[in-house]
Design a protein around this motif. Structure first.
Motif, PDB file in Angstrom:
ATOM      1  N   LEU A 286      47.920  25.507  57.771  1.00 15.86           N
ATOM      2  CA  LEU A 286      47.072  25.586  58.952  1.00 15.86           C
ATOM      3  C   LEU A 286      45.684  25.056  58.593  1.00 15.86           C
ATOM      4  CD1 LEU A 286      47.466  26.787  61.872  1.00 15.86           C
ATOM      5  CD2 LEU A 286      46.301  28.836  61.028  1.00 15.86           C
ATOM      6  N   TRP A 287      45.170  24.162  59.409  1.00 21.00           N
ATOM      7  CA  TRP A 287      43.859  23.555  59.163  1.00 21.00           C
ATOM      8  C   TRP A 287      42.866  24.141  60.163  1.00 21.00           C
ATOM      9  CZ3 TRP A 287      42.797  17.552  59.589  1.00 21.00           C
ATOM     10  CH2 TRP A 287      41.510  17.287  59.111  1.00 21.00           C
ATOM     11  N   ASP A 288      42.013  24.992  59.684  1.00 22.53           N
ATOM     12  CA  ASP A 288      41.008  25.640  60.526  1.00 22.53           C
ATOM     13  C   ASP A 288      39.807  24.705  60.669  1.00 22.53           C
ATOM     14  OD1 ASP A 288      39.187  27.234  61.811  1.00 22.53           O
ATOM     15  OD2 ASP A 288      39.365  28.938  60.438  1.00 22.53           O
ATOM     16  N   ARG A 289      39.577  24.207  61.869  1.00 24.36           N
ATOM     17  CA  ARG A 289      38.515  23.232  62.096  1.00 24.36           C
ATOM     18  C   ARG A 289      37.334  23.812  62.883  1.00 24.36           C
ATOM     19  NH1 ARG A 289      40.379  17.168  62.654  1.00 24.36           N
ATOM     20  NH2 ARG A 289      38.348  17.081  61.630  1.00 24.36           N
ATOM     21  N   ARG A 290      37.327  25.132  62.995  1.00 27.22           N
ATOM     22  CA  ARG A 290      36.198  25.769  63.659  1.00 27.22           C
ATOM     23  C   ARG A 290      34.899  25.449  62.912  1.00 27.22           C
ATOM     24  NH1 ARG A 290      38.295  31.842  63.762  1.00 27.22           N
ATOM     25  NH2 ARG A 290      38.960  31.092  61.699  1.00 27.22           N
TER      26      ARG A 290
ATOM     27  N   SER B 140      42.432  25.210  65.532  1.00 29.35           N
ATOM     28  CA  SER B 140      43.143  25.171  64.258  1.00 29.35           C
ATOM     29  C   SER B 140      44.390  24.329  64.472  1.00 29.35           C
ATOM     30  CB  SER B 140      43.503  26.569  63.760  1.00 29.35           C
ATOM     31  OG  SER B 140      44.357  27.233  64.679  1.00 29.35           O
TER      32      SER B 140
END
Length: 253
Positions: free
Chosen positions: A179-183, A197
């Protein structure tokens, strides 16, 4: 930016005790392909289960009362219904030809992920007992043999709520975060992302599924090259759990 997906031909019919990493490396060598740093290998869960001896002999099962009830409602054989029950924590929904359950791994999917295709008559393959461990073993062996850093995704074909058709889905991972959290990042207009995400492991599994196919294609392993966020997400301690929505947030159950 370029992303290359390469279906690996020449994978033999896998039997219990076969080493998946060795099979992959042999198949790559036969095609004059080499592993590079940052490569991602997507491996179909069926060959992993076969290699681990995780096979259900349906004839050996004695259907319970619940299995007989589910068989009557769905049209599935009592033996398959019993297998689904045995691989599930919870039966969630039952329809005319499906049983939605939560598997022992925590996945919510049809028929507990049990597959009767690409296996001998009277047999079925459940998901690997621990897909993350299976992915780690394959990754560690490939990295040891090649000296390259890679990621391995174990994929399964699953449906989706409110959508027709099935796609590849990650059920196990090793070598990169799923999972790529882009927040906190900015969009094209400079606004800060607050909830974004990206399920990168599922995206890669779905892309690989196009080459794997669902019938007699015989491509259970796909090499993905050019994943530009590999370095950002690279880790030796990843697992698939971040992709599983906690039950308390599952508003559809």
């Amino acid at each position: 930016m370029e992303l290359n997906l390469i279906g690996i031909p020449g994978i033999p019919i896998v039997k219990e005790g076969n080493n998946i990493a060795d099979i992959i490396l042999d198949a790559l060598d036969a095609e004059n392909l080499e592993i590079n740093d940052g490569d991602v290998l997507v491996v179909a869960e069926t060959i992993v289960s076969k290699s681990e001896g995780n096979i259900i002999d349906l004839k050996s099962l004695k259907p319970s009362e619940l299995a007989l009830e589910l068989s009557e409602k769905t049209g599935k054989t009592p033996e398959i219904a019993e297998a689904i029950i045995s691989e599930s924590n919870e039966i969630i929904k039952v329809g005319p030809d499906f049983i939605i359950s939560e598997t022992k791994h925590g996945f919510v999917c049809a028929n507990a992920g049990i597959d009767e295709s690409n296996v001998d008559e009277g047999l079925a393959t459940p998901m690997p007992a621990d897909p993350d461990v299976s992915a780690r073993k394959v990754r560690e062996k490939i990295e040891k043999m090649t000296g390259c850093k890679v990621a391995v995704i174990i994929s399964d074909t699953q449906g989706r709520a409110f959508r027709e058709g099935a796609i590849g889905t990650a059920i196990g991972i090793s070598g990169m975060f799923p999972l790529w959290d882009r927040r906190g990042e900015k969009d094209l207009y400079g606004r800060e992302l607050e909830t974004t995400s990206v399920a990168v492991a599922d995206e890669l599994a779905a892309a690989a599924s196009i080459l794997m196919g669902q019938a007699d294609e015989g491509i259970p392993v796909v090499l993905i090259r050019g994943v530009d966020y590999f370095k950002t997400l690279k880790t030796d301690s990843a697992n698939v759990k971040p992709l599983i929505r906690p039950k308390k947030y599952d508003v559809f159950r």
